[in-house]
Write a protein that holds these residues in place. Structure first.
Motif, short mmCIF file in Angstrom:
data_model
loop_
_atom_site.label_atom_id
_atom_site.label_comp_id
_atom_site.label_asym_id
_atom_site.label_seq_id
_atom_site.Cartn_x
_atom_site.Cartn_y
_atom_site.Cartn_z
N GLY A 96 53.51 32.95 48.24
CA GLY A 96 53.36 34.04 48.87
C GLY A 96 55.09 34.08 48.48
O GLY A 96 55.76 35.58 48.78
N ASP A 97 55.55 33.66 48.22
CA ASP A 97 57.31 33.78 47.84
C ASP A 97 57.79 34.80 46.57
O ASP A 97 57.70 33.83 45.52
CB ASP A 97 57.85 32.58 47.81
N SER A 98 57.27 36.18 46.24
CA SER A 98 57.60 36.82 45.31
C SER A 98 58.71 36.38 43.96
O SER A 98 58.80 36.69 43.05
CB SER A 98 57.63 37.97 44.67
N THR A 99 59.87 35.76 44.68
CA THR A 99 61.23 35.24 44.09
C THR A 99 61.06 34.11 43.42
O THR A 99 62.52 33.46 43.25
CB THR A 99 62.52 35.62 45.06
N LEU A 100 60.41 33.87 43.69
CA LEU A 100 59.89 32.18 43.64
C LEU A 100 59.21 31.77 41.86
O LEU A 100 58.24 31.70 41.37
CB LEU A 100 58.88 31.56 44.36
N ASP A 101 59.79 31.83 41.15
CA ASP A 101 59.78 32.08 39.23
C ASP A 101 59.29 30.77 39.14
O ASP A 101 58.45 30.99 38.14
CB ASP A 101 60.68 32.67 38.95
N THR A 102 59.58 30.12 39.76
CA THR A 102 58.88 27.86 39.35
C THR A 102 57.25 27.85 39.90
O THR A 102 57.50 27.20 39.76
CB THR A 102 59.71 26.87 39.62
N ARG A 103 57.17 28.99 40.54
CA ARG A 103 55.47 29.19 41.12
C ARG A 103 54.68 28.32 39.85
O ARG A 103 53.66 27.98 39.95
CB ARG A 103 54.89 29.82 42.02
N GLU A 104 55.16 28.89 38.75
CA GLU A 104 54.04 28.89 37.21
C GLU A 104 53.93 27.43 37.05
O GLU A 104 53.28 26.73 36.46
CB GLU A 104 55.03 29.79 36.50
N ASN A 105 54.92 26.94 37.29
CA ASN A 105 54.65 25.57 37.35
C ASN A 105 53.70 24.76 36.86
O ASN A 105 53.05 23.27 37.14
CB ASN A 105 56.32 24.84 37.12
N PHE A 106 53.33 24.91 39.03
CA PHE A 106 51.87 24.75 39.24
C PHE A 106 50.84 24.28 38.38
O PHE A 106 49.95 23.68 38.31
CB PHE A 106 51.32 25.35 40.51
N HIS A 107 50.81 25.71 37.43
CA HIS A 107 49.61 25.26 35.77
C HIS A 107 49.77 24.31 35.21
O HIS A 107 48.71 24.21 34.75
CB HIS A 107 49.39 26.36 35.78
N ASN A 108 50.89 23.71 35.11
CA ASN A 108 51.48 22.82 33.97
C ASN A 108 51.59 21.27 34.17
O ASN A 108 51.35 20.48 33.55
CB ASN A 108 52.98 23.24 33.56
N TYR A 109 50.70 21.13 35.26
CA TYR A 109 50.36 20.04 35.95
C TYR A 109 49.53 19.52 35.22
O TYR A 109 48.19 19.54 36.48
CB TYR A 109 51.23 19.09 36.96
N LYS A 110 48.72 18.32 35.07
CA LYS A 110 47.64 18.19 34.07
C LYS A 110 47.24 16.32 34.75
O LYS A 110 45.62 15.91 34.88
CB LYS A 110 47.83 18.04 32.69
N GLY A 111 48.08 16.02 35.50
CA GLY A 111 47.08 14.16 35.35
C GLY A 111 46.78 14.51 37.44
O GLY A 111 46.49 15.26 37.21
N PRO A 112 46.42 12.56 36.64
CA PRO A 112 45.44 12.27 38.01
C PRO A 112 46.44 13.25 39.26
O PRO A 112 47.52 12.64 39.68
CB PRO A 112 45.02 11.21 38.11
N LEU A 113 45.79 14.27 40.26
CA LEU A 113 46.41 14.11 41.61
C LEU A 113 46.03 13.40 43.11
O LEU A 113 44.73 14.21 43.28
CB LEU A 113 46.93 15.47 42.02
#
Length: 301
Positions: A216-233
């Motif tokens: 919910g932090d609109s100033t946090l541009d690095t949130r987009e990097n969540f979509h880049n992780y593709k490995g097992p979690l």
């Protein structure tokens, strides 16, 4: 570089230099004998020094892993370690470091440090609490082969168990924020146990108050990097943990849209104990239960 023997494991204190040249206190654990099969980066919870993870790191090293633990800037040895040529802050007044900085500068640099040294091995990631959250913010999280979260959650206060949620709300807002603004940093004696940089603490409080936490932090541009992780979690949560409840863990994992997180709930009675909580996983008495299962999953690749 100091060396300390840990049974059949080398434990060497090292410096990991972040991309902006800031020196991070760290410890590298290596097996004394046998083939090294995996590299593992252990990423700390908020206000938790890396020494807490020493036992688990040594256990993984005995199983053939090269393991790195480290302290975020402004905490632990990344605040107090004397490093020739650098001015480490004895006082945190005026020291600039946010939680977003910890991820983008410190965690990302630790990933790169391990990748450069152990490029022939799978690089796996252990994230405890904030350490798990940070994975989604990393610009280089594609370098991670698989990730294991331990009590890592989207820490919105209303997703915490009652009555702990009300204690946390009061501690952060009625004690933590005023004291941080008064002193110029968050004093550890106020409830966290470790001093924190002002910006890191205030950013954390702002996330805890948001219904979607850091999402919910609109100033946090690095949130987009969540979509880049593709490995097992795999995300492990404990039924008696008032902070990382199942719902809070699910919210954090929902941000990883390019993979299918496996969320595993464990109750203390599952392993014959009375309590695990938010910190308990890293106690050595869980060597043959929680640690073994975690290590087997990390080394499955």
């Amino acid at each position: 570089m100091a060396e300390a023997a840990l049974d059949d494991v080398f434990a060497d204190d090292v410096i990991v230099t972040a991309a902006d040249r800031y020196p991070l206190g760290a410890t590298l654990f290596l097996p004394r004998t046998g083939k090294r099969s995996h590299a593992v980066l252990i990423n700390s919870a908020t206000a938790v020094p890396r020494r807490v993870y020493r036992g688990f790191a040594g256990y993984l090293a005995r199983r053939g892993c090269a393991v790195l633990t480290y302290d975020y800037r402004g905490t632990g040895d990344s605040r107090l370690k004397a490093v020739t040529g650098y001015n480490q802050p004895r006082s945190l007044v005026g020291f600039k470091a946010s939680m977003a900085d910890w991820a983008a500068k410190d965690v990302a640099s630790a990933v790169q440090w391990m990748r450069e040294r152990y490029g022939n091995m799978p690089l796996t990631y252990v994230g405890h609490s904030f350490g798990g959250q940070a994975l989604g913010l990393l610009p280089n999280n594609k370098e991670i082969s698989r990730a294991l979260f331990i009590a890592a959650q989207a820490g919105y206060w209303k997703l915490m168990a009652s009555p702990e949620r009300y204690r946390v709300y009061a501690m952060l807002n009625f004690a933590g924020v005023p004291l941080t603004k008064l002193f110029g940093y968050m004093p550890g004696w106020a409830g966290l146990g470790m001093d924190l940089p002002k910006d890191a603490f205030l950013q954390w409080v702002s996330w805890v108050m948001k219904e979607r936490y850091l999402f919910g932090d609109s100033t946090l541009d690095t949130r987009e990097n969540f979509h880049n992780y593709k490995g097992p979690l795999r995300a492990i949560c404990f039924t008696d943990d008032p902070w990382a409840t199942r719902t809070a863990v699910e919210l954090l994992c929902s941000g990883f849209t390019a993979t299918r997180p496996d969320i595993v709930s464990i109750s203390p009675k599952d392993i014959g104990v009375n309590k695990i909580g938010h910190m308990g996983f890293f106690r050595p008495e869980y060597r043959d239960t929680l640690w073994r299962g975690a290590a087997e999953w990390l080394q499955a690749e």
